[in-house]
Motif scaffolding. Structure first.
Motif, PDB file in Angstrom:
ATOM      1  N   TYR A  79       0.852  -1.194   0.000  1.00  0.00           N
ATOM      2  CA  TYR A  79       0.000   0.000   0.000  1.00  0.00           C
ATOM      3  C   TYR A  79       0.886   1.241   0.000  1.00  0.00           C
ATOM      4  O   TYR A  79       1.775   1.376   0.846  1.00  0.00           O
ATOM      5  CB  TYR A  79      -0.901   0.010   1.240  1.00  0.00           C
ATOM      6  N   ASP A 135      -4.621   8.705   5.623  1.00  0.00           N
ATOM      7  CA  ASP A 135      -5.816   7.879   5.761  1.00  0.00           C
ATOM      8  C   ASP A 135      -5.514   6.774   6.776  1.00  0.00           C
ATOM      9  O   ASP A 135      -5.027   5.703   6.418  1.00  0.00           O
ATOM     10  CB  ASP A 135      -6.189   7.299   4.389  1.00  0.00           C
ATOM     11  N   GLN A 147       0.702   5.599  -0.450  1.00  0.00           N
ATOM     12  CA  GLN A 147      -0.217   6.741  -0.463  1.00  0.00           C
ATOM     13  C   GLN A 147       0.571   8.051  -0.595  1.00  0.00           C
ATOM     14  O   GLN A 147       1.621   8.216   0.040  1.00  0.00           O
ATOM     15  CB  GLN A 147      -1.027   6.745   0.844  1.00  0.00           C
ATOM     16  N   ARG A 158      -7.387   4.823   8.526  1.00  0.00           N
ATOM     17  CA  ARG A 158      -8.156   3.576   8.457  1.00  0.00           C
ATOM     18  C   ARG A 158      -7.466   2.548   7.550  1.00  0.00           C
ATOM     19  O   ARG A 158      -7.485   1.353   7.823  1.00  0.00           O
ATOM     20  CB  ARG A 158      -9.575   3.850   7.937  1.00  0.00           C
ATOM     21  N   SER A 159      -6.856   3.052   6.481  1.00  0.00           N
ATOM     22  CA  SER A 159      -6.192   2.128   5.551  1.00  0.00           C
ATOM     23  C   SER A 159      -4.888   1.585   6.127  1.00  0.00           C
ATOM     24  O   SER A 159      -4.289   0.666   5.567  1.00  0.00           O
ATOM     25  CB  SER A 159      -5.934   2.824   4.217  1.00  0.00           C
TER      26      SER A 159
END
Length: 316
Positions: A245, A256, A247, A258-259
């Motif tokens: 992931y 973010d 970002q 939550r991610s």
């Protein structure tokens, strides 16, 4: 409540490059020399925090030279400008300072040299990016053909396949560009390339650090602006290099969270126009939520420095 443990990997090099550092210094020195307002054509570098800070000091950012008065200094951004812009400033007898990164200027000189030798130019770059517009604008309209992908190479129409040269935007993905170059060389074996590759040292170094860091990380954050080409490339490079992931964030407020739930390791880097203060802000945000262990992933040390133009070193 006990904070969950987190390993924070910090890429090095990251953040400001010599060209960005020089461009910001040029605006600050111009304000010191001539006082406010000083006009800047286009964002001096692609970072809102930097631009807002200079605006607070008296810089006025505009998109076109026509928005500048004749009697105030104007600065051209680090991305470079078409040849017509300084010509128009000279015609209006304006005081202007060119903050184009010297490594972008090198590409401009290269394009002109090839054209003078009768070669048609192909530029590998992103359509609409200020640097691409500036480089293509070194030659008359239509003299530079733009390609972004290997697929573009297959359809590009050239005057003479034996009389071609290519240049590239300085902030591209090293791997993506290699694919486009390979496609150009396969279709046009006689094409002439740069003596030394056009992708700048800072772009290459930041991508190499991300490649070294990515496999260690559950997630990766790139501090940078959404209109910053080199920052967006870092996100892509991180994902390809094995980080699940990645970002892009302008500031800590953009994270973010939550991610990122359940992560045990995160990598942090920054595009070439992001100041260290924003990276520190992101690190502090992680420290507030996690029990952080910090580790540096350093692939090379940088010691490049570019001089500011002579006009700013002379007394007013």
């Amino acid at each position: 409540m006990t904070k969950p443990p987190l390993t924070l990997y910090l890429a090095a090099p990251r953040g400001f490059c010599a060209g960005v550092d020089r461009a910001i210094k040029i605006v600050e020195m111009a304000l010191e020399k001539w006082g406010a307002p000083v006009y800047v054509r286009h964002e001096i570098v692609h970072n809102k925090f930097v631009v807002d800070g200079l605006r607070d000091k008296g810089a006025v950012f505009v998109e076109e030279l026509s928005e500048c008065p004749d009697d105030r200094p104007v600065i051209f951004s680090a991305h470079g400008v078409p040849k017509s812009v300084p010509q128009a400033a000279q015609a209006r007898e304006m005081v202007f300072v060119d903050a184009t990164c010297p490594l972008v200027s090198k590409v401009h000189i290269e394009a002109q040299r090839h054209a003078d030798n009768g070669l048609q130019m192909i530029m590998i770059g992103h359509a609409g990016h200020p640097e691409t517009i500036g480089t293509m604008g070194q030659l008359p309209d239509g003299d530079v053909l733009l390609v972004e992908t290997p697929e573009d190479v297959a359809t590009v129409k050239v005057r003479d396949p034996e009389r071609l040269a290519y240049v590239t935007q300085t902030t591209l993905s090293v791997d993506d560009t290699a694919e486009v170059v390979a496609a150009l060389q396969a279709r046009f074996p006689a094409i002439v390339g740069p003596h030394k590759e056009d992708i700048c040292y800072a772009t290459t170094n930041r991508q190499e650090a991300v490649k070294a860091m990515a496999p260690k990380c559950d997630a990766m954050l790139v501090v940078g602006a959404p209109n910053s080409s080199n920052s967006k490339r870092l996100v892509e490079v991180g994902t390809r290099a094995g980080c699940g992931y990645a970002q892009l964030v302008q500031r800590a407020d953009d994270i973010d969270w939550r991610s990122l739930e359940g992560i045990r390791s995160v990598g942090i880097t920054a595009g070439a126009s992001a100041p260290e203060v924003l990276i520190d802000e992101v690190i502090d945000a992680f420290r507030a939520r996690y029990d952080v262990r910090q580790e540096l992933v350093e692939t090379v040390k940088e010691n490049v420095e570019f001089k500011v133009p002579r006009v700013l070193r002379e007394p007013a």
